[in-house]
Design a protein around this motif. Structure first.
Motif, PDB file in Angstrom:
ATOM      1  N   UNK A  51       0.813  -1.212   0.000  1.00 28.03           N
ATOM      2  CA  UNK A  51       0.000   0.000   0.000  1.00 28.03           C
ATOM      3  C   UNK A  51       0.849   1.265   0.000  1.00 28.03           C
ATOM      4  N   UNK A  52       1.968   1.242   0.713  1.00 27.41           N
ATOM      5  CA  UNK A  52       2.854   2.408   0.742  1.00 27.41           C
ATOM      6  C   UNK A  52       3.431   2.680  -0.645  1.00 27.41           C
ATOM      7  N   UNK A  53       3.876   1.635  -1.316  1.00 32.40           N
ATOM      8  CA  UNK A  53       4.417   1.782  -2.671  1.00 32.40           C
ATOM      9  C   UNK A  53       3.326   2.215  -3.643  1.00 32.40           C
ATOM     10  N   UNK A  54       2.135   1.641  -3.519  1.00 32.85           N
ATOM     11  CA  UNK A  54       1.017   1.963  -4.405  1.00 32.85           C
ATOM     12  C   UNK A  54       0.638   3.440  -4.303  1.00 32.85           C
ATOM     13  N   UNK A  55       0.569   3.944  -3.064  1.00 35.41           N
ATOM     14  CA  UNK A  55       0.197   5.354  -2.868  1.00 35.41           C
ATOM     15  C   UNK A  55       1.250   6.308  -3.421  1.00 35.41           C
ATOM     16  N   UNK A  56       2.513   5.872  -3.454  1.00 34.89           N
ATOM     17  CA  UNK A  56       3.573   6.744  -3.963  1.00 34.89           C
ATOM     18  C   UNK A  56       3.689   6.714  -5.488  1.00 34.89           C
ATOM     19  N   UNK A  57       3.228   5.615  -6.135  1.00 33.34           N
ATOM     20  CA  UNK A  57       3.398   5.478  -7.576  1.00 33.34           C
ATOM     21  C   UNK A  57       2.147   5.792  -8.381  1.00 33.34           C
ATOM     22  N   UNK A  58       1.008   5.947  -7.732  1.00 34.76           N
ATOM     23  CA  UNK A  58      -0.224   6.241  -8.464  1.00 34.76           C
ATOM     24  C   UNK A  58      -0.875   7.487  -7.881  1.00 34.76           C
ATOM     25  N   UNK A  59      -1.795   8.067  -8.670  1.00 34.38           N
ATOM     26  CA  UNK A  59      -2.493   9.252  -8.199  1.00 34.38           C
ATOM     27  C   UNK A  59      -3.918   9.216  -8.727  1.00 34.38           C
ATOM     28  N   UNK A  60      -4.786   9.950  -8.048  1.00 32.77           N
ATOM     29  CA  UNK A  60      -6.192  10.004  -8.425  1.00 32.77           C
ATOM     30  C   UNK A  60      -6.420  11.144  -9.395  1.00 32.77           C
ATOM     31  N   UNK A  61      -7.489  11.033 -10.157  1.00 30.70           N
ATOM     32  CA  UNK A  61      -7.831  12.111 -11.096  1.00 30.70           C
ATOM     33  C   UNK A  61      -8.176  13.397 -10.335  1.00 30.70           C
ATOM     34  N   UNK A  62      -8.661  13.235  -9.101  1.00 32.08           N
ATOM     35  CA  UNK A  62      -9.022  14.413  -8.294  1.00 32.08           C
ATOM     36  C   UNK A  62      -7.786  15.188  -7.860  1.00 32.08           C
ATOM     37  N   UNK A  63      -6.621  14.550  -7.821  1.00 29.85           N
ATOM     38  CA  UNK A  63      -5.387  15.250  -7.456  1.00 29.85           C
ATOM     39  C   UNK A  63      -4.972  16.246  -8.549  1.00 29.85           C
ATOM     40  N   UNK A  64      -5.443  16.055  -9.770  1.00 31.57           N
ATOM     41  CA  UNK A  64      -5.099  16.970 -10.855  1.00 31.57           C
ATOM     42  C   UNK A  64      -5.787  18.330 -10.686  1.00 31.57           C
ATOM     43  N   UNK A  65      -6.898  18.342  -9.942  1.00 27.04           N
ATOM     44  CA  UNK A  65      -7.646  19.581  -9.772  1.00 27.04           C
ATOM     45  C   UNK A  65      -7.250  20.334  -8.495  1.00 27.04           C
ATOM     46  N   UNK A  66      -6.352  19.773  -7.711  1.00 29.70           N
ATOM     47  CA  UNK A  66      -5.927  20.450  -6.474  1.00 29.70           C
ATOM     48  C   UNK A  66      -4.841  21.463  -6.765  1.00 29.70           C
TER      49      UNK A  66
END
Length: 66
Positions: A51-66
């Motif tokens: 989970x730690x690796x997954x959270x660091x290597x992927x991002x959500x589409x909602x992060x593009x709007x922040x």
């Protein structure tokens, strides 16, 4: 393991905010230490590392709007 953009799921998002929220509240009241930071490493280190690796290597589409 997924790299890059995660596609959002409306069904999963609603479920996490309603049913999942209620389940987490019950578990937090019953199980001491549930939901505390770092408890994943104590209960299932293999899953916590993934989970730690997954959270660091992927991002959500909602992060593009922040």
């Amino acid at each position: 393991m997924k790299f890059g953009l995660r596609m959002p799921s409306l069904k999963r998002s609603i479920k996490a905010r309603t049913i999942g929220k209620a389940k987490r509240a019950v578990k937090k009241a019953v199980i001491p230490g549930y939901g505390k930071k770092g408890m994943g490493w104590a209960t299932n280190p293999k899953k916590a590392a993934y989970n730690k690796a997954y959270r660091k290597t992927s991002f959500s589409i909602w992060n593009l709007f922040k």
